[in-house]
Write an enzyme that holds these catalytic residues in place. Structure first.
Site, PDB file in Angstrom:
ATOM      1  N   ASN A  67      -4.313  11.993   2.179  1.00  0.00           N
ATOM      2  CA  ASN A  67      -3.332  12.317   3.008  1.00  0.00           C
ATOM      3  C   ASN A  67      -2.933  13.832   2.859  1.00  0.00           C
ATOM      4  O   ASN A  67      -4.186  14.482   2.678  1.00  0.00           O
ATOM      5  CB  ASN A  67      -2.179  12.338   1.653  1.00  0.00           C
ATOM      6  CG  ASN A  67      -1.572  10.397   2.141  1.00  0.00           C
ATOM      7  OD1 ASN A  67      -1.799   9.211   2.986  1.00  0.00           O
ATOM      8  ND2 ASN A  67      -1.504   9.842   0.743  1.00  0.00           N
ATOM      9  N   CYS A  76      -5.008   3.278   6.474  1.00  0.00           N
ATOM     10  CA  CYS A  76      -3.864   3.402   7.283  1.00  0.00           C
ATOM     11  C   CYS A  76      -3.359   2.384   8.696  1.00  0.00           C
ATOM     12  O   CYS A  76      -4.728   2.436   9.366  1.00  0.00           O
ATOM     13  CB  CYS A  76      -3.709   4.523   7.612  1.00  0.00           C
ATOM     14  SG  CYS A  76      -2.587   5.403   8.775  1.00  0.00           S
ATOM     15  N   ASN A  78      -2.508   2.285  11.472  1.00  0.00           N
ATOM     16  CA  ASN A  78      -2.754   4.041  12.887  1.00  0.00           C
ATOM     17  C   ASN A  78      -4.309   3.764  12.319  1.00  0.00           C
ATOM     18  O   ASN A  78      -4.704   4.277  13.906  1.00  0.00           O
ATOM     19  CB  ASN A  78      -1.451   4.174  13.178  1.00  0.00           C
ATOM     20  CG  ASN A  78       0.013   3.339  13.871  1.00  0.00           C
ATOM     21  OD1 ASN A  78      -0.429   2.530  14.506  1.00  0.00           O
ATOM     22  ND2 ASN A  78       0.544   4.205  13.375  1.00  0.00           N
ATOM     23  N   ASN A 187       6.278   3.896   0.235  1.00  0.00           N
ATOM     24  CA  ASN A 187       6.849   4.365   1.611  1.00  0.00           C
ATOM     25  C   ASN A 187       7.713   4.358   1.787  1.00  0.00           C
ATOM     26  O   ASN A 187       8.246   2.853   1.302  1.00  0.00           O
ATOM     27  CB  ASN A 187       5.850   3.903   2.692  1.00  0.00           C
ATOM     28  CG  ASN A 187       4.321   4.757   2.235  1.00  0.00           C
ATOM     29  OD1 ASN A 187       4.285   5.732   2.648  1.00  0.00           O
ATOM     30  ND2 ASN A 187       3.266   3.810   2.098  1.00  0.00           N
ATOM     31  N   GLU A 205       6.697   9.179   4.533  1.00  0.00           N
ATOM     32  CA  GLU A 205       5.482   8.049   4.223  1.00  0.00           C
ATOM     33  C   GLU A 205       5.181   9.223   2.895  1.00  0.00           C
ATOM     34  O   GLU A 205       5.331  10.443   3.105  1.00  0.00           O
ATOM     35  CB  GLU A 205       4.958   9.105   4.820  1.00  0.00           C
ATOM     36  CG  GLU A 205       4.282   7.571   6.214  1.00  0.00           C
ATOM     37  CD  GLU A 205       3.008   7.922   6.889  1.00  0.00           C
ATOM     38  OE1 GLU A 205       2.027   8.199   6.468  1.00  0.00           O
ATOM     39  OE2 GLU A 205       3.439   7.684   8.107  1.00  0.00           O
ATOM     40  N   ARG A 206       5.144   8.759   2.025  1.00  0.00           N
ATOM     41  CA  ARG A 206       3.952   9.387   0.739  1.00  0.00           C
ATOM     42  C   ARG A 206       2.934   9.812   1.310  1.00  0.00           C
ATOM     43  O   ARG A 206       2.108   9.437   1.936  1.00  0.00           O
ATOM     44  CB  ARG A 206       4.162   7.650  -0.538  1.00  0.00           C
ATOM     45  CG  ARG A 206       3.507   8.005  -1.691  1.00  0.00           C
ATOM     46  CD  ARG A 206       3.106   6.489  -2.554  1.00  0.00           C
ATOM     47  NE  ARG A 206       1.779   5.715  -1.064  1.00  0.00           N
ATOM     48  CZ  ARG A 206       1.071   5.217  -2.122  1.00  0.00           C
ATOM     49  NH1 ARG A 206       1.302   4.991  -3.370  1.00  0.00           N
ATOM     50  NH2 ARG A 206      -0.137   4.602  -0.947  1.00  0.00           N
ATOM     51  N   CYS A 215       4.211   4.660  11.249  1.00  0.00           N
ATOM     52  CA  CYS A 215       3.556   4.901  10.284  1.00  0.00           C
ATOM     53  C   CYS A 215       2.654   3.023  10.684  1.00  0.00           C
ATOM     54  O   CYS A 215       3.417   1.731  10.486  1.00  0.00           O
ATOM     55  CB  CYS A 215       3.924   5.187   8.551  1.00  0.00           C
ATOM     56  SG  CYS A 215       3.095   3.862   7.117  1.00  0.00           S
ATOM     57  N   GLY A 216       1.763   2.728  10.830  1.00  0.00           N
ATOM     58  CA  GLY A 216       1.583   1.467  11.165  1.00  0.00           C
ATOM     59  C   GLY A 216       1.129   0.555   9.659  1.00  0.00           C
ATOM     60  O   GLY A 216       1.660  -1.035   9.334  1.00  0.00           O
TER      61      GLY A 216
END
Length: 276
Positions: A67, A76, A78, A187, A205-206, A215-216
């Protein structure tokens, strides 16, 4: 230091991708590297750093996701779609591939030049309509974890979300993200369902500690929760995010995330203040 990199994005979720098979950065170095280069305005800027490493099992390669604050994420969605395209176009994988991640193996497939599908880690925890208190008020949330170790997500209804200024729900999102009921934090995926069954989604998002364009895994968690509760009937579930449109096929407990990818930049990071 000169670091070869790709800048990619999927539905506005943007990534810096590096080949750590060549760089051999340690985990500590990757943490420092991501925290610097993902910072917008002073370096390249991105939601997440993706570091590609050699496969540790039977997959095609291993992908690590860091991150923007330097913390390592389990997976993740995406990012997996983007790294799948990179792997195909650089010749390290074929049109169908297996990506190894902390949260488990992620099958991925090229559908056309820019469209990629990944099978998200299956839900390992699902708690529907969990009641928690925020500022003394009862709030109903769905709690979903994908994979093992689980990627934690909250799914929260927000009426008229498409017309809602994110600044007005930012503090609420932050309190949900850090709520003591969730040991790892979470999240936060706000949603609303339009008359045609399209789902509007906004994700805090965290690790980024802000709303992102997409966020996928959050999109997959939202589609799963709404399908299991019978709130949406379409399959694939069409979800409108700030960065565009994503689709999720929900097949029992299997989640398939489909969307566009974009290679934005291929180049070399020359950041003179970068120290790893």
């Amino acid at each position: 230091m000169k670091v070869p990199f790709y800048k990619m994005q999927g539905a506005g979720n943007d990534f810096i991708l590096i080949d750590n098979q060549q760089l051999n950065f340690s985990s500590e170095q990757l943490t420092k590297f991501s925290a610097r280069v993902c910072t917008r305005r002073i370096s390249v800027g991105a939601d997440t750093l993706i570091a590609v490493e050699a496969a540790r099992g039977d997959g095609d390669f291993y992908a690590r996701f860091f991150n923007a604050d330097g913390s390592e994420a389990e997976m993740c969605g995406n990012g997996a779609r983007c790294v799948a395209r990179w792997a195909y176009e650089t010749g390290i994988a074929k049109e169908k591939m297996m990506i190894e991640t902390i949260a488990g193996d992620v099958p991925a497939e090229r559908l056309d030049t820019r469209t990629y599908r990944v099978q998200l880690n299956s839900p390992t925890v699902f708690e529907a309509d969990k009641q928690i208190q925020v500022d003394g008020k009862e709030v109903a949330v769905d709690y979903v974890e994908l994979g093992d170790p689980g990627i934690p997500h909250l799914v929260v209804h927000e009426p008229d979300l498409a017309m809602t200024e994110l600044e007005t729900i930012f503090d609420f999102a932050r309190k949900l993200r850090n709520h003591p009921a969730f040991e790892k934090g979470a999240n936060v995926n706000f949603y609303d369902i339009l008359p045609d069954q399209t789902v509007v989604e906004r994700t805090y998002e965290r690790g980024v500690e802000d709303f992102t364009l997409a966020c996928g895994t959050g999109t997959g968690s939202t589609a799963y929760a709404l399908t299991k509760k019978g709130l949406v009937k379409n399959n694939p579930v069409v979800i409108e995010v700030l960065g565009g449109q994503l689709q999720v096929n929900v097949v029992n407990d299997d989640l398939y995330l489909i969307g566009d990818t974009n290679i934005v930049v291929e180049g070399t990071i020359l950041d003179e203040d970068l120290a790893v």
